[in-house]
Design a protein around this motif. Structure first.
Motif, PDB file in Angstrom:
ATOM      1  N   PRO A   9      34.024 -16.686  68.400  1.00  0.00           N
ATOM      2  CA  PRO A   9      32.717 -16.334  68.979  1.00  0.00           C
ATOM      3  C   PRO A   9      31.714 -16.006  67.878  1.00  0.00           C
ATOM      4  O   PRO A   9      32.097 -15.833  66.722  1.00  0.00           O
ATOM      5  CB  PRO A   9      33.034 -15.084  69.803  1.00  0.00           C
ATOM      6  N   TYR A  14      30.627 -11.095  70.034  1.00  0.00           N
ATOM      7  CA  TYR A  14      31.713 -10.145  69.793  1.00  0.00           C
ATOM      8  C   TYR A  14      31.203  -8.705  69.940  1.00  0.00           C
ATOM      9  O   TYR A  14      31.819  -7.881  70.604  1.00  0.00           O
ATOM     10  CB  TYR A  14      32.277 -10.392  68.386  1.00  0.00           C
ATOM     11  N   SER A  41      41.783 -17.002  67.342  1.00  0.00           N
ATOM     12  CA  SER A  41      40.698 -16.315  68.044  1.00  0.00           C
ATOM     13  C   SER A  41      40.676 -16.842  69.471  1.00  0.00           C
ATOM     14  O   SER A  41      40.574 -18.047  69.673  1.00  0.00           O
ATOM     15  CB  SER A  41      39.386 -16.732  67.363  1.00  0.00           C
ATOM     16  N   CYS A  43      38.840 -16.562  73.273  1.00  0.00           N
ATOM     17  CA  CYS A  43      37.670 -16.082  74.021  1.00  0.00           C
ATOM     18  C   CYS A  43      37.846 -16.331  75.514  1.00  0.00           C
ATOM     19  O   CYS A  43      38.378 -17.370  75.909  1.00  0.00           O
ATOM     20  CB  CYS A  43      36.432 -16.886  73.614  1.00  0.00           C
ATOM     21  N   TYR A  45      35.395 -16.840  78.666  1.00  0.00           N
ATOM     22  CA  TYR A  45      33.990 -17.064  79.009  1.00  0.00           C
ATOM     23  C   TYR A  45      33.805 -17.148  80.511  1.00  0.00           C
ATOM     24  O   TYR A  45      34.609 -17.765  81.208  1.00  0.00           O
ATOM     25  CB  TYR A  45      33.483 -18.376  78.391  1.00  0.00           C
ATOM     26  N   LEU A  50      30.509 -14.493  76.934  1.00  0.00           N
ATOM     27  CA  LEU A  50      31.788 -13.958  76.463  1.00  0.00           C
ATOM     28  C   LEU A  50      32.092 -12.664  77.214  1.00  0.00           C
ATOM     29  O   LEU A  50      31.324 -11.706  77.137  1.00  0.00           O
ATOM     30  CB  LEU A  50      31.748 -13.690  74.948  1.00  0.00           C
ATOM     31  N   TYR A  53      37.959 -10.976  74.776  1.00  0.00           N
ATOM     32  CA  TYR A  53      38.277 -11.516  73.459  1.00  0.00           C
ATOM     33  C   TYR A  53      39.581 -10.929  72.946  1.00  0.00           C
ATOM     34  O   TYR A  53      39.973  -9.822  73.330  1.00  0.00           O
ATOM     35  CB  TYR A  53      37.141 -11.178  72.471  1.00  0.00           C
ATOM     36  N   ARG A  55      42.344 -11.459  69.145  1.00  0.00           N
ATOM     37  CA  ARG A  55      42.599 -12.280  67.963  1.00  0.00           C
ATOM     38  C   ARG A  55      43.866 -11.862  67.255  1.00  0.00           C
ATOM     39  O   ARG A  55      44.393 -10.753  67.489  1.00  0.00           O
ATOM     40  CB  ARG A  55      41.403 -12.234  67.015  1.00  0.00           C
ATOM     41  N   ILE A  84      44.269 -13.719  78.051  1.00  0.00           N
ATOM     42  CA  ILE A  84      44.007 -13.697  76.606  1.00  0.00           C
ATOM     43  C   ILE A  84      45.321 -13.545  75.830  1.00  0.00           C
ATOM     44  O   ILE A  84      45.590 -14.278  74.888  1.00  0.00           O
ATOM     45  CB  ILE A  84      43.004 -12.567  76.255  1.00  0.00           C
TER      46      ILE A  84
END
Ligand SMILES: CC(C)(COP(=O)(O)OP(=O)(O)OC[C@H]1O[C@@H](n2cnc3c(N)ncnc32)[C@H](O)[C@@H]1OP(=O)(O)O)[C@@H](O)C(=O)NCCC(=O)NCCS
Length: 138
Positions: A9, A14, A41, A43, A45, A50, A53, A55, A84
Motif C-alpha cells: 500500500p 497504511y 505485504s 492488503c 480493500y 484500504l 493490512y 505484513r 489477511i
C-alpha cells in the motif's frame, strides 16, 4: 466485496488504517521505506479503500516476523483479519520451500493471542521457549 491481495500500500493508505486502530502515524518516508523492505505485504480493500493490512518481514531464509496486522474498527469482526492471516500464510509457501524449518515469529498485542491461536500460532511458553523480549532504547 472485500478483496484480499498481496500488494504494497502507499504510506498514506497504511497510516490511515494505523490511525484508525489507535496506533498513530509515522512520517510517510519512514513508512514507505519500511513497506519497501517488507517480504510479504497483504492488503484488504473495500472498493479501492484500504481497510485492513498485514505484513511479514525478515531475512527470507531463517527468521521471519508477522507485523502490523490491523483491520479498521468499522470493518472488524467480518473475517477480514482471518483473510489477511490466511493470505500471509499462503504467501509463506515460497519461503517454506526454501527452508521448511524457517521460524515465523509474532509479537501479539496484549489480549490478541487467541486471535492468532486460531491459525496455528502458539505462545512461546507453550512451545517450551522463553518469553519474547523487546529492546527499549533509553
Ligand atoms: C485483531 C484484528 C486484526 C482481528 O481482525 P478481525 O477482522 O476483526 O477478525 P476476524 O473477524 O477475522 O475474527 C476471526 C476470529 O478471531 C476472533 N477474534 C477477533 N479479535 C480477537 C481478539 N482480540 N481476541 C481474541 N479473538 C479475537 C473472532 O472472535 C473470530 O472468531 P470466530 O471465528 O470464532 O468468530 C482486529 O481486531 C484489529 O485490527 N485490531 C486492532 C489492531 C490489533 O490489535 N492488531 C493485532 C496486532 S498483534
Amino acid at each position: 466485496m472485500i478483496k484480499i491481495i498481496e500488494h504494497i500500500p502507499t504510506a498514506e493508505e497504511y497510516n490511515k488504517v494505523s490511525l484508525n486502530v489507535g496506533w498513530g502515524v509515522r512520517p510517510d518516508e519512514i513508512v514507505t521505506l519500511a513497506l519497501q523492505n517488507t517480504l510479504i505485504s497483504v492488503c484488504a480493500y473495500d472498493d479501492g479503500e484500504l481497510v485492513g493490512y498485514g505484513r511479514i518481514i525478515g531475512d527470507g531464509a531463517t527468521f521471519l516476523y508477522v507485523q502490523d496486522v490491523m483491520v479498521k474498527k468499522e470493518y472488524q469482526s467480518q473475517k477480514i483479519g482471518t483473510g489477511i492471516i490466511k493470505k500471509l500464510l499462503e504467501c509463506m509457501e515460497k519461503y517454506w520451500k526454501i527452508n521448511p524449518s524457517i521460524r515465523l515469529y509474532l509479537g501479539a498485542a496484549l489480549g490478541k493471542e487467541d486471535f492468532y491461536k486460531l491459525f496455528g500460532f502458539v505462545v512461546r511458553e507453550e512451545a517450551g521457549l522463553g518469553p519474547g523480549m523487546i529492546y527499549r532504547k533509553k
